[in-house]
Motif scaffolding. Structure first.
Motif, PDB file in Angstrom:
ATOM      1  N   VAL A 256      83.797  -1.734  50.194  1.00 25.74           N
ATOM      2  CA  VAL A 256      83.948  -2.649  49.058  1.00 25.74           C
ATOM      3  C   VAL A 256      83.429  -4.034  49.411  1.00 25.74           C
ATOM      4  N   ALA A 257      83.629  -4.458  50.665  1.00 25.62           N
ATOM      5  CA  ALA A 257      83.231  -5.806  51.059  1.00 25.62           C
ATOM      6  C   ALA A 257      81.773  -5.895  51.490  1.00 25.62           C
ATOM      7  N   ALA A 258      81.076  -4.753  51.581  1.00 24.16           N
ATOM      8  CA  ALA A 258      79.745  -4.739  52.183  1.00 24.16           C
ATOM      9  C   ALA A 258      78.679  -5.181  51.199  1.00 24.16           C
ATOM     10  N   ILE A 259      78.693  -6.428  50.830  1.00 22.65           N
ATOM     11  CA  ILE A 259      77.628  -7.008  50.028  1.00 22.65           C
ATOM     12  C   ILE A 259      77.311  -8.380  50.595  1.00 22.65           C
ATOM     13  N   GLU A 260      76.049  -8.662  50.679  1.00 20.53           N
ATOM     14  CA  GLU A 260      75.614  -9.952  51.218  1.00 20.53           C
ATOM     15  C   GLU A 260      75.440 -10.929  50.049  1.00 20.53           C
ATOM     16  N   TRP A 261      76.335 -11.895  49.942  1.00 23.18           N
ATOM     17  CA  TRP A 261      76.274 -12.852  48.843  1.00 23.18           C
ATOM     18  C   TRP A 261      75.153 -13.852  49.092  1.00 23.18           C
ATOM     19  N   LYS A 262      74.247 -13.959  48.135  1.00 20.53           N
ATOM     20  CA  LYS A 262      73.116 -14.870  48.264  1.00 20.53           C
ATOM     21  C   LYS A 262      73.476 -16.285  47.848  1.00 20.53           C
ATOM     22  N   HIS A 263      74.376 -16.410  46.864  1.00 19.82           N
ATOM     23  CA  HIS A 263      74.686 -17.722  46.305  1.00 19.82           C
ATOM     24  C   HIS A 263      76.186 -17.877  46.094  1.00 19.82           C
ATOM     25  N   SER A 264      76.618 -19.118  46.047  1.00 19.54           N
ATOM     26  CA  SER A 264      78.019 -19.402  45.732  1.00 19.54           C
ATOM     27  C   SER A 264      78.100 -20.779  45.094  1.00 19.54           C
ATOM     28  N   ALA A 265      79.161 -21.002  44.333  1.00 23.50           N
ATOM     29  CA  ALA A 265      79.384 -22.310  43.714  1.00 23.50           C
ATOM     30  C   ALA A 265      80.879 -22.501  43.517  1.00 23.50           C
ATOM     31  N   VAL A 266      81.362 -23.687  43.859  1.00 27.47           N
ATOM     32  CA  VAL A 266      82.757 -24.061  43.604  1.00 27.47           C
ATOM     33  C   VAL A 266      82.793 -24.701  42.222  1.00 27.47           C
ATOM     34  N   LEU A 267      83.383 -24.016  41.255  1.00 23.10           N
ATOM     35  CA  LEU A 267      83.380 -24.513  39.878  1.00 23.10           C
ATOM     36  C   LEU A 267      84.473 -25.544  39.651  1.00 23.10           C
ATOM     37  N   ASP A 268      85.629 -25.345  40.249  1.00 19.67           N
ATOM     38  CA  ASP A 268      86.621 -26.414  40.392  1.00 19.67           C
ATOM     39  C   ASP A 268      87.430 -26.106  41.646  1.00 19.67           C
ATOM     40  N   ASN A 269      88.459 -26.875  41.910  1.00 17.09           N
ATOM     41  CA  ASN A 269      89.189 -26.714  43.171  1.00 17.09           C
ATOM     42  C   ASN A 269      89.839 -25.338  43.307  1.00 17.09           C
ATOM     43  N   ASN A 270      89.996 -24.622  42.192  1.00 16.94           N
ATOM     44  CA  ASN A 270      90.670 -23.327  42.221  1.00 16.94           C
ATOM     45  C   ASN A 270      89.754 -22.151  41.914  1.00 16.94           C
ATOM     46  N   PHE A 271      88.470 -22.407  41.657  1.00 13.11           N
ATOM     47  CA  PHE A 271      87.596 -21.344  41.147  1.00 13.11           C
ATOM     48  C   PHE A 271      86.307 -21.298  41.959  1.00 13.11           C
ATOM     49  N   LEU A 272      86.120 -20.193  42.686  1.00 10.88           N
ATOM     50  CA  LEU A 272      84.900 -19.953  43.461  1.00 10.88           C
ATOM     51  C   LEU A 272      84.187 -18.742  42.884  1.00 10.88           C
ATOM     52  N   VAL A 273      82.878 -18.872  42.674  1.00  7.66           N
ATOM     53  CA  VAL A 273      82.083 -17.726  42.227  1.00  7.66           C
ATOM     54  C   VAL A 273      80.989 -17.464  43.250  1.00  7.66           C
ATOM     55  N   LEU A 274      80.784 -16.197  43.578  1.00  7.86           N
ATOM     56  CA  LEU A 274      79.704 -15.762  44.463  1.00  7.86           C
ATOM     57  C   LEU A 274      78.850 -14.767  43.687  1.00  7.86           C
ATOM     58  N   TRP A 275      77.542 -14.751  43.944  1.00  3.65           N
ATOM     59  CA  TRP A 275      76.714 -13.793  43.234  1.00  3.65           C
ATOM     60  C   TRP A 275      75.445 -13.465  44.013  1.00  3.65           C
ATOM     61  N   THR A 276      74.915 -12.282  43.736  1.00  2.00           N
ATOM     62  CA  THR A 276      73.675 -11.806  44.339  1.00  2.00           C
ATOM     63  C   THR A 276      72.807 -11.181  43.258  1.00  2.00           C
ATOM     64  N   PRO A 277      71.617 -11.735  42.996  1.00  2.00           N
ATOM     65  CA  PRO A 277      70.708 -11.113  42.032  1.00  2.00           C
ATOM     66  C   PRO A 277      70.126  -9.831  42.609  1.00  2.00           C
ATOM     67  N   GLY A 278      70.076  -8.800  41.794  1.00  2.00           N
ATOM     68  CA  GLY A 278      69.445  -7.551  42.167  1.00  2.00           C
ATOM     69  C   GLY A 278      68.167  -7.343  41.383  1.00  2.00           C
TER      70      GLY A 278
END
Length: 664
Positions: A21-43
């Motif tokens: 489940v954890a085996a993905i290499e995240w290409k990008h990340s952004a802290v949207l606020d102090n409580n919200f982190l988003v990570l993403w990888t374009p395919g």
């Protein structure tokens, strides 16, 4: 004993599942606020997201094209209920201040999710184009990322959200064309003899020294000279980033220029803490080639592994100038700032020396934007004669761009014409946001050949302005500039154009002027005696806008091409015309054939409405997205890893089911 072995096997399989489940290499990340982190990888065809939010309740994440959300919001809502069941619902918002409504087509796909004592974590993916009019297409344009979360979760699977108390926010982001942080590779468990040691990195900080913003003017351009670090041989800069030491809200952009010329004067300038750029024309004459630039909203830039900016104590410049643009529209008092830039460099050289080529409009009053118009298009030309004289036969490779306008910019394109044929835009943004001027890393370098004609095309909306806006350096004026990072470096730094004076006069219905100052109209007779400024201010722009736009497009312009040493190329007196385009570029039109996936619950609860159906489709949205979206060299491997990871997960779950059955 047998039971213990089976339990051990079960534990191993559970560990395998967690790893899969954890085996993905995240290409990008952004802290949207102090409580919200988003990570993403374009395919290749979709994007995989993970949101990590500090809340025990529901989480919302989505996109819109405009800050006012007038076109609607495409959103996914998810939560983990009290039974540990993970819910994920494809929703949309139409109109301001409305709650997300269920889509009849569910196009976000849950991969995993869990909740612990502090956070809710959801991983899901979505196609770039779902073929659902309720979903926004994910393209290379700037998207406004929308998020929300609540301490409570919906009471049932129907997903009626708690009435009040949600935390909401929005910020612009590039989701596809975004700079990639260099990966930190762990060497544990590998043969160290086969691995090259990581290069030693050095930093060079170029900072302003307690600049006090004036209280009687809203714009300040501050210039400070620095000398090259004490290095004995050539190095490569592999990253640069802003250093904010003051009020970020007062910083508009910072540009680092190479300086070549009178070293004695540069040495004297270096001894000072800097000065206003307005009184140092001689300095700009010697410092005119961009080495690095930072614009509002940028986090800095990482060079690709094959290229770096050269610091060379023997062949390169020995002095640099940092130009900082401060904006203080409210004339706030007692504001000081010591911000600047940090360059990271190494003696482990890359294959290519990189350069920066600026394409755009020379900042000047001849760049005119009429008021009250939803769209005004301005173009800055880099003519074929200029690239023909400076670009080698093998061409140069553009690998990143940064776009720059002031407050009115809405769309920006860097166009490329070769031999009468217009090629796909090198870069394009049809929902440009002036507050977010980040670097775009092209998924695949674009080759520029000798004789190519480049056009920086900027589209403005002047509906909020009652009077004309002229080109210039202040934020109330306008500019149109695209800085292209490329390799190998050539002897070309700036490639601008400016409407010729006869073209400007013709667009205003003026035949002849006399002056010097103020410039007065002597022909035609009905305008005789009026000053040029009066004509600009009193011109009936609403009635004559179409005539003005046609005159500016078909008229001549003055090209301006500068070498890295400040020499003007080619003939400075030459005027040029719009290039002849025999084969205009057209976005490829590929029909969407995938059928939306619908289910009974979502169809019952949905209030479907089309999102973003009227937006201009660019090359990326019309089929080129799939071909050019993701570099095979950098991203396709990540996509395949994701698919193989999910296959491994399915196998592990199958084996787990078998083991559990035998334990019974």
């Amino acid at each position: 004993m047998e039971s213990a072995c089976k339990c051990k096997m079960l534990a191993v399989l559970l560990l395998l599942i967690i790893q899969c489940v954890a085996a993905i290499e995240w290409k990008h990340s952004a802290v949207l606020d102090n409580n919200f982190l988003v990570l993403w990888t374009p395919g290749e065809n979709d994007v995989t997201f993970e949101v990590q939010v500090k809340t025990p309740g529901y989480v919302g994440f989505g996109f819109t094209r405009d800050q006012d959300s007038t076109e609607g919001v495409d959103m996914v809502i998810g939560w983990v209920d009290n039974n540990g069941q993970v819910h994920l619902q494809d929703r949309h918002v139409k109109g301001a201040n409305r709650e997300p409504q269920m889509d009849s087509s569910q196009d976000y796909h849950l991969q995993s999710g869990y909740e612990n004592k502090t956070h809710t974590v959801l991983r899901f993916n979505r196609r770039y184009d779902t073929c659902d009019p309720r979903d926004l297409k994910i393209t290379n344009d700037t998207l406004q990322v929308v998020w929300q979360y609540h301490v409570d979760e919906p009471a049932s699977a129907a997903g009626v959200l708690p009435a009040d108390g949600a935390v909401k926010g929005m910020r612009p982001l590039y989701l596809v064309q975004r700079d990639v942080e260099p990966r930190r590779i762990s060497h544990q468990g590998t043969n160290a003899r086969n691995i090259e040691p990581e290069p030693i990195l050095h930093t060079w900080e170029l900072l302003n020294a307690q600049v006090r913003l004036p209280m009687d003017q809203d714009t300040l351009l501050q210039c400070r000279v620095f000398s090259l670090p004490k290095i004995l041989r050539k190095h490569h800069v592999i990253r640069y980033e802003p250093v904010i030491q003051g009020g970020l809200e007062y910083l508009h952009h910072m540009t680092l220029y190479e300086c070549r010329g009178d070293e004695a004067k540069l040495i004297e300038a270096k001894k000072t803490n800097g000065t206003s750029c307005s009184g140092t024309d001689w300095l700009h004459a010697q410092c005119n080639t961009i080495a690095a630039t930072w614009n509002l909203g940028s986090e800095g830039f990482n060079y690709p592994p094959e290229a770096g900016y050269a610091l060379d104590p023997y062949m390169g410049p020995r002095f640099y100038m940092l130009e900082t643009h401060y904006s203080n529209p409210e004339l706030d008092a007692f504001v000081t700032d010591s911000s600047g830039m940090r360059l990271t460099y190494t003696d482990k050289l890359r294959t290519h020396d990189a350069g920066v080529l600026s394409v755009g409009i020379d900042p000047n009053w001849r760049h005119i934007i009429p008021p009250g118009q939803p769209e005004v298009i301005s173009e800055g030309h880099c003519i074929a004669d200029c690239t023909g004289e400076t670009v080698p036969e093998s061409g140069v490779n553009v690998f990143a761009v940064i776009m720059h306008t002031h407050q009115l910019g809405k769309k920006v394109r860097l166009r490329q014409i070769r031999g009468g044929k217009e090629l796909p835009p090198i870069a394009s943004d049809s929902s440009y946001d002036p507050s977010y001027q980040e670097y775009r890393r092209l998924q695949r370098p674009v080759r520029v050949m000798p004789g190519d004609h480049l056009i920086a095309e900027c589209t403005y909306s002047s509906q909020t302005r009652q009077t004309i806006t002229l080109g210039g350096l202040t934020t109330k004026e306008e500019t149109c500039l695209v800085s292209a990072l490329y390799y190998p470096r050539i002897d070309l730094s700036l490639c601008y154009s400016l409407p010729a004076l006869p073209t400007v006069l013709h667009s205003l219905g003026i035949d002849k002027l006399e002056g010097p100052s103020p410039l007065k109209i002597i022909s035609p007779p009905e305008l005789k005696g009026m000053t040029l400024e009066e004509r600009l201010v009193t011109y009936d722009w609403e009635r004559n806008f179409a005539t003005f736009a046609e005159a500016m497009r078909t008229g001549t312009f003055k090209p301006l091409c500068l070498s890295t040493k400040g020499a003007i190329l080619p003939e400075p007196s030459k005027e040029s015309s719009y290039p002849r385009i025999l084969r205009p570029y057209e976005d490829p039109k590929v029909p969407c054939t995938r059928k939306p996936q619908r289910n009974k619950l979502s169809m019952l609860l949905s209030e479907d409405g089309e999102i973003g159906g009227s937006e201009e489709s660019n090359a990326v949205e019309r089929g080129q997205l799939v071909r050019n979206k993701v570099s095979r060299s950098s991203f396709s491997s990540a996509a395949s890893r994701t698919h193989s990871s999910m296959s491994s997960l399915s196998l592990a779950l199958l084996l787990l089911t078998t083991i559990v059955a035998t334990l019974r």
